[in-house]
Design a protein around this motif. Structure first.
Motif, short mmCIF file in Angstrom:
data_model
loop_
_atom_site.label_atom_id
_atom_site.label_comp_id
_atom_site.label_asym_id
_atom_site.label_seq_id
_atom_site.Cartn_x
_atom_site.Cartn_y
_atom_site.Cartn_z
N ARG A 1 16.94 35.31 -38.27
CA ARG A 1 17.30 35.94 -39.53
C ARG A 1 16.96 35.02 -40.68
NH1 ARG A 1 23.91 35.91 -38.78
NH2 ARG A 1 24.23 33.65 -39.05
N VAL B 1 18.97 33.15 -34.08
CA VAL B 1 20.24 33.83 -33.83
C VAL B 1 20.52 33.90 -32.34
CG1 VAL B 1 21.50 36.00 -34.05
CG2 VAL B 1 20.05 35.19 -35.94
N SER C 1 27.03 30.11 -34.68
CA SER C 1 27.61 30.98 -35.70
C SER C 1 27.81 32.42 -35.23
CB SER C 1 26.74 30.97 -36.96
OG SER C 1 25.42 31.42 -36.65
N VAL C 2 27.17 32.80 -34.13
CA VAL C 2 27.28 34.19 -33.66
C VAL C 2 27.87 34.31 -32.26
CG1 VAL C 2 25.28 34.80 -35.09
CG2 VAL C 2 24.97 34.38 -32.64
N MET D 1 25.64 43.53 -32.56
CA MET D 1 26.33 42.66 -33.51
C MET D 1 27.68 43.26 -33.86
SD MET D 1 23.15 41.62 -36.01
CE MET D 1 23.11 43.22 -36.81
N LEU E 1 30.99 41.81 -37.86
CA LEU E 1 30.03 41.30 -38.84
C LEU E 1 30.72 40.74 -40.07
CD1 LEU E 1 27.31 44.01 -38.38
CD2 LEU E 1 26.92 41.55 -38.21
N GLU F 1 28.27 36.73 -44.43
CA GLU F 1 27.26 35.68 -44.22
C GLU F 1 26.23 36.05 -43.17
OE1 GLU F 1 30.61 35.32 -44.21
OE2 GLU F 1 31.24 33.86 -42.67
N ASP F 2 26.41 37.18 -42.49
CA ASP F 2 25.38 37.67 -41.57
C ASP F 2 24.29 38.45 -42.29
OD1 ASP F 2 28.05 38.38 -39.28
OD2 ASP F 2 26.64 36.71 -39.16
N TYR G 1 16.47 40.49 -40.40
CA TYR G 1 16.45 40.08 -39.00
C TYR G 1 15.07 40.37 -38.41
CZ TYR G 1 21.43 39.11 -38.90
OH TYR G 1 22.67 38.56 -39.13
#
Length: 124
Positions: A38, A48, A63-64, A83, A86, A89-90, A94
């Motif tokens: 991303r 990601v 972070s994910v 995802m 959410l 900040e996402d 992508y």
């Protein structure tokens, strides 16, 4: 040659979910690992998640972890990124990329092919 097309992006509220799809075509697609990256405005493209050619190996950015899940269906030449939970900040464009061999799945320089990207916006 491998062609990649992303879809599934959109506008979602914080806490919501989206499923991104990376449709692949071309020769020997099932011999490539597929990564999701991303890029937010003014920032570098970041890794990601990634899934190996067989689907047996998966990798996630810290972070994910626990919120995103990557999967693939080689009968459909498709890779998914589910995802959940959410956050603002996402928000980013992508991209999916294909790599035959990698040392560092999150290194953009290792990828051979890229899609055009799909926008994900998380906002109330």
């Amino acid at each position: 040659q491998v062609q990649l097309v992303e879809s599934g992006g959109g506008l979602v509220r914080p806490g919501g979910s989206l499923r991104l799809t990376c449709a692949a075509s071309g020769s020997s697609v099932d011999e490539y690992a597929i990564g999701w990256f991303r890029q937010a405005p003014g920032k570098e493209r970041e890794g990601v998640s990634c899934i190996t050619d067989t689907g047996h190996g998966t990798y996630y950015a810290d972070s994910v972890k626990g919120r995103f899940t990557i999967s693939r269906d080689n009968t459909k030449n498709t890779v998914y990124l589910q995802m959940n939970s959410l956050k603002p900040e996402d928000t980013a464009v992508y991209y999916c990329g294909a790599v035959s061999l990698f040392d560092d799945w999150s290194d953009t320089n290792e990828y051979d092919y890229w899609g055009q990207g799909t926008q994900v916006t998380v906002s109330s």
